[in-house]
Design a protein around this motif. Structure first.
Motif, PDB file in Angstrom:
ATOM      1  N   GLU A 366       0.920  -1.187   0.062  1.00  0.00           N
ATOM      2  CA  GLU A 366      -0.025  -0.078   0.026  1.00  0.00           C
ATOM      3  C   GLU A 366       0.894   1.318   0.048  1.00  0.00           C
ATOM      4  O   GLU A 366       0.474   2.170  -0.690  1.00  0.00           O
ATOM      5  N   SER A 369       2.278   1.879  -3.420  1.00  0.00           N
ATOM      6  CA  SER A 369       1.204   2.269  -4.283  1.00  0.00           C
ATOM      7  C   SER A 369       0.769   3.779  -3.887  1.00  0.00           C
ATOM      8  O   SER A 369       0.460   4.604  -4.752  1.00  0.00           O
ATOM      9  N   SER A 486      -6.344   3.859   0.239  1.00  0.00           N
ATOM     10  CA  SER A 486      -6.182   2.345  -0.653  1.00  0.00           C
ATOM     11  C   SER A 486      -6.657   1.419   0.023  1.00  0.00           C
ATOM     12  O   SER A 486      -6.786   1.216   1.021  1.00  0.00           O
ATOM     13  N   ILE A 488      -8.442  -3.008  -1.242  1.00  0.00           N
ATOM     14  CA  ILE A 488      -8.560  -3.909  -2.575  1.00  0.00           C
ATOM     15  C   ILE A 488      -9.678  -3.547  -3.293  1.00  0.00           C
ATOM     16  O   ILE A 488     -10.738  -2.933  -2.927  1.00  0.00           O
ATOM     17  N   GLY A 545      -6.265  -7.012  -5.914  1.00  0.00           N
ATOM     18  CA  GLY A 545      -5.618  -5.892  -6.806  1.00  0.00           C
ATOM     19  C   GLY A 545      -5.059  -6.257  -8.230  1.00  0.00           C
ATOM     20  O   GLY A 545      -5.414  -7.608  -8.442  1.00  0.00           O
ATOM     21  N   MET A 559      -2.828  -1.203  -6.087  1.00  0.00           N
ATOM     22  CA  MET A 559      -4.111  -1.015  -5.305  1.00  0.00           C
ATOM     23  C   MET A 559      -5.429  -0.115  -6.066  1.00  0.00           C
ATOM     24  O   MET A 559      -4.794   0.446  -6.869  1.00  0.00           O
TER      25      MET A 559
END
Length: 574
Positions: A366, A369, A486, A488, A545, A559
């Motif tokens: 995460e 991302s 962020s 799933i 993801g 994500m």
């Protein structure tokens, strides 16, 4: 005859004079013979050249060692040190000044925002005075400036010229890998619209990347296309030094599973975790006839499980989940030799092991991302607020590693004990600091948002999935307008029957729903294990993801990002 004799004696007297003049000319260009090393590759470390610098008393040789050290410092990503060395150079001869110009151009290109300076210095050089080694550096710098402009085709053309001047086999191979990496990063439209301009070398590269792009979703066909390309371009540099990333594809074998072993904690403290993952795995399996043998890691040691699986003829293992069991495999990789292993966790000891891939719901994913998202959103000086604990250290480090790749500098990582601490992080921050990435609980995030609304209302807040909980109320979201987080992509499917089923079986608890999605994706990943490991750029669209694997087979999750808008949570473009 006397005239001839006189002429002969005159030539004898003249030769020493001519020789001294010629040598004087060489001295002006090269000085000492050691200066001629500037025409060759610098194969040692910067430390080696700096040590040699301290051992010589000859001023000219000292200048040469500084140039060699500066050249290597750039390749070691130590640009400021290289610049500092150049400021110490004085009274350079022509050969040294030429090399200095090459180095200055390389530094300007390495900085990314000095393309005009770099190209100006290169164009001021006389190519006829450059050795093949220096020409290769000349074209490498042009390639870097083109890459800085996102002009992939020009960068490739420069690297083709670079290859023409390389003699070292390893450098040629490295150049092939970098050329291939450039082409892989290019937009397919750019590749498809590019012309080979009558160049066999460029045409070969374009044909290779097109074969890759056209067949990426069918690895068996891709393998055949690569073999055909090698036959069509036997003299191409990429046929001689095939890109390392593609080597495993030449003999690609599609994933074909006979049976699977599933290793989870199905009793004791970890039971709810294991059974939830198993539920997602079984639902994804559906009507598949591939037999699955389940092992309870709470009651049986991992080494015994591996031995039992091998005795049963199992060659594909999903799990273990618990970190201590993953570490046991890492510590003794020979135990799983001959098996494909998809672990459901990663640890600080994770390393590249043949036939082992690491997958899990990692907060580090995460953070990476978030770095990508903030960079794409135009934020250049983010403040990263992490809790003062082990989780915060790991996540902060992951963000920083990705930010270094994107920005070339460290991110401003700060650690907090109380939400109120975060307001102090913005004191003395750059004026263009407009973004905060924070890992916090929902209550902590609400408190942070309240503080910033008062002190720094223009700061955009990015958060991790830790702040997204089923217990968050409409009143909570009403206060969180503009916050992005962020999570799933499965949460985008809240109207689907699958989502409703999972929400019902988990009591709507988001963390358990994430584990269910993880189990579902574990089935997807193990059934595409060879593709994931061997096909660069291969991706799978999962519930957790967009899934892909790096060179160590760590499974990355791209994500989904959500934003609170007028009290509602909506998905936004990454």
């Amino acid at each position: 005859m006397s005239i001839l004799l006189q002429g002969g004696r005159f030539k004898k007297r003249l030769m020493p004079i001519l020789l001294s003049v010629a040598l004087a000319g060489c001295s002006n260009l090269f000085g000492s013979s050691f200066t001629q090393t500037l025409q060759r590759d610098a194969n040692a470390s910067s430390e080696f050249y700096m040590n040699k610098l301290g051992q010589t008393q000859d001023k000219e040789d000292q200048q040469t060692y500084k140039l060699l050290a500066a050249r290597v410092l750039i390749s070691e990503n130590k640009v400021p040190q290289a610049e500092e060395l150049l400021t110490e150079l004085v009274d350079l001869n022509e050969a040294q000044q030429l090399d200095r110009t090459l180095i200055e151009a390389r530094i300007a290109a390495a900085k990314g925002n000095n393309n005009d300076v770099a190209e100006g210095k290169l164009r001021a050089l006389d190519l006829t005075k450059l050795s093949p080694s220096q020409k290769s550096r000349y074209y490498e710098t042009f390639a870097q400036t083109a890459e800085n402009r996102k002009d992939v085709i020009e960068a490739v053309k420069a690297r083709i010229k670079m290859d023409e001047n390389l003699t070292d086999m390893q450098r040629r191979k490295d150049n092939v890998d970098k050329t291939w990496s450039l082409l892989r990063s290019a937009n397919t439209a750019v590749i498809n619209n590019a012309s080979d301009e009558g160049s066999v070398a460029l045409g070969g590269w374009l044909t290779l990347i097109k074969a890759y792009n056209d067949n990426i979703r069918q690895p068996v066909q891709l393998s055949q296309a690569l073999q055909s390309w090698k036959s069509a371009y036997p003299n191409h540099v990429a046929a001689t030094f095939f890109p390392k990333e593609l080597e495993s594809l030449l003999n690609f074998q599609q994933t074909n599973l006979a049976q699977i072993g599933l290793v989870l904690p199905l009793s004791g403290d970890g039971q709810i975790l294991g059974t939830t993952i198993q539920s997602g795995f079984n639902d994804a399996k559906g009507d598949s006839t591939i037999p699955v043998q389940v092992f309870d890691s709470s009651t049986t040691p991992i080494n015994d499980i591996i031995a039992q699986a091998k005795a049963s003829g199992i060659k594909a293992l999903v799990g273990p989940l618990l970190k201590q069991n993953v570490d046991a495999i890492i510590a003794n990789p020979s135990a799983v030799q001959g098996m494909d292993v998809l672990t459901l966790n990663a640890t600080a000891n994770t390393q590249a092991i043949n036939q082992v891939c690491y997958y899990g719901l990692s907060p580090e994913d995460e953070a990476e991302s978030a770095a990508n998202k903030m960079w794409k959103d135009g934020i250049r000086n983010p403040i990263v607020a992490m809790p003062q604990n082990d989780l915060g250290q790991r996540v902060g480090n992951a963000f920083n590693v990705r930010w270094q790749r994107l920005a070339g500098t460290d991110a401003n990582i700060r650690y907090y004990n109380l939400p109120a601490d975060i307001t102090y992080f913005f004191q003395g921050a750059p004026q263009d600091t407009a973004g905060l990435y924070v890992v916090s609980s929902p209550d902590e995030l609400a408190e942070i948002k309240g503080y910033l609304d008062t002190s720094n209302p223009n700061v955009r807040i990015y958060a991790s999935s830790r702040s997204n909980a089923a217990s968050n109320t409409p009143e909570y979201y009403a206060k969180m307008n503009g916050v992005q987080f962020s999570d799933i992509p499965f949460f985008k499917q809240s109207d689907s029957s699958q989502y409703q089923k999972v929400a019902g079986s988990t009591g709507g608890e988001f963390q358990l729903m994430r584990l269910y999605a993880m189990g579902s994706d574990a089935w997807l990943l193990i059934n595409h294990f060879n593709e994931l490991r061997q096909v660069p750029g291969y991706t799978l669209s999962g519930l957790t993801g967009q899934l892909s694997a790096d060179s160590n087979c760590d499974v990355d999750r791209d994500m989904t990002w959500y934003q609170v808008q007028d009290g509602n949570v909506v998905a936004v473009a990454n």
